[in-house]
Design an enzyme around this catalytic site. Structure first.
Site, PDB file in Angstrom:
ATOM      1  CG  LEU A   1      -2.295  -1.349   1.313  1.00 41.65           C
ATOM      2  CD1 LEU A   1      -2.591  -0.688   2.884  1.00 41.65           C
ATOM      3  CD2 LEU A   1      -2.508  -1.099   0.265  1.00 41.65           C
TER       4      LEU A   1
ATOM      5  CG  ASP B   1      12.573  -0.923  14.066  1.00 44.58           C
ATOM      6  OD1 ASP B   1      11.059  -0.646  13.974  1.00 44.58           O
ATOM      7  OD2 ASP B   1      12.764  -2.341  14.036  1.00 44.58           O
ATOM      8  CB  VAL B   2       8.266   3.047  12.720  1.00 44.21           C
ATOM      9  CG1 VAL B   2       7.985   3.669  11.393  1.00 44.21           C
ATOM     10  CG2 VAL B   2       7.265   1.973  12.769  1.00 44.21           C
TER      11      VAL B   2
ATOM     12  CB  CYS C   1       2.116   2.282   4.448  1.00 49.24           C
ATOM     13  SG  CYS C   1       0.621   2.922   3.904  1.00 49.24           S
TER      14      CYS C   1
ATOM     15  CE1 TYR D   1      -1.910  -5.930  10.867  1.00 47.14           C
ATOM     16  CE2 TYR D   1      -4.384  -6.435  10.929  1.00 47.14           C
ATOM     17  CZ  TYR D   1      -2.677  -6.294   9.821  1.00 47.14           C
ATOM     18  OH  TYR D   1      -2.625  -5.249   9.244  1.00 47.14           O
TER      19      TYR D   1
ATOM     20  CE  LYS E   1      -2.063  -2.050  10.706  1.00 48.95           C
ATOM     21  NZ  LYS E   1      -2.112  -0.936  10.375  1.00 48.95           N
TER      22      LYS E   1
END
Length: 261
Positions: A17, A59-60, A90, A166, A170
């Site tokens: 994405l 690396d966020v 993203c 996850y 999210k």
């Protein structure tokens, strides 16, 4: 907001994405700052003379790496007199695992933390570090100083077996959208969240064929996985439509995930 001669920051911008978003935003005249775990092969150092792209190995989940990249992007913005029009987050990590396995072992806390650190904390860290620069930019004719676009998932609403970590990450991204927009309204910065369903990205490509076939049966119309460029088109709509603010947009063709595949 028009992105022509402005900067768009995309995390996870080398694949899926993110890569589609980079391609479309660039075609609209934006200069792109890409944060990713790796640098592109044709730019081994990430130090490019091009005013079109800048690549940063980030690396966020590592705040010092985020800080260094943000500092470089803000310096680029000042040098070129190009404001940061949008930040598109993203970067994420799936980390599938059930809360209790078949052999009665609990979910490893490190697995949960890794998913949250990358998908949620990393998103917040990028946003919070870049906002002080965005908030001091000149506003456009609509009073806008830019937009923050976060990426949630259908798993935030229809989480399946093995998606506790996850879905938690999210779901939090989706939940913070309205307060984020309210916090930033005084500066003319919008916040919008896109929640994709099944898209043809690396995450889906790694599924077993049987799981993919089962998932395809749950689709409505179109009866196929989304294409990354369709996600990018939604990013464009969010960037350009100033009335899109404080909301979560499900981009899933009316599909609802089953409890198991």
């Amino acid at each position: 907001m028009n992105v022509q001669d402005k900067i768009v920051v995309v995390t996870g911008g080398l694949s899926g994405l993110g890569a589609a978003t980079v391609k479309l935003m660039s075609s609209l005249g934006a200069s792109i700052a890409v944060f990713d775990l790796q640098l592109p092969k044709d730019s081994p150092t990430g130090d490019s003379d091009s005013q079109k792209y800048r690549y940063f190995k980030v690396d966020v989940s590592k705040t010092e790496q985020v800080a260094a990249a943000v500092q470089a992007v803000t310096a680029w913005s000042k040098e070129t007199n190009k404001p940061i029009a949008a930040v598109v987050c993203c970067a994420g990590f799936l980390g599938p695992a059930k809360i209790l396995s078949k052999n009665n072992s609990p979910l490893a806390l490190e697995t949960f933390k890794k998913v949250v650190d990358i998908s949620l904390t990393g998103t917040v860290d990028v946003i919070r570090q870049i906002l002080p620069h965005m908030s001091t930019q000149p506003a456009d004719t609509n009073g806008s100083r830019g937009v923050i676009i976060t990426v949630s998932s259908a798993a935030a609403f229809d989480g399946q077996e093995g998606q506790v970590s996850y879905s938690a990450a999210k779901g939090a991204i989706a939940a913070m959208t309205l307060p984020l927009a309210r916090d930033l309204s005084r500066w003319g910065i919008r916040a919008v969240c896109i929640a994709p369903g099944m898209f043809d990205t690396g995450m889906v490509e790694g599924m077993p064929e049987k799981a993919r076939e089962s998932l395809n049966k749950t689709l409505e119309f179109p009866a196929r996985a989304g294409r990354p460029e369709e996600f990018a088109c939604m990013v464009r709509s969010v960037v350009e439509n100033v009335m899109l603010n404080g909301t979560v947009i499900r981009l899933d063709g009316a599909a609802r995930m089953p409890s198991r595949l």
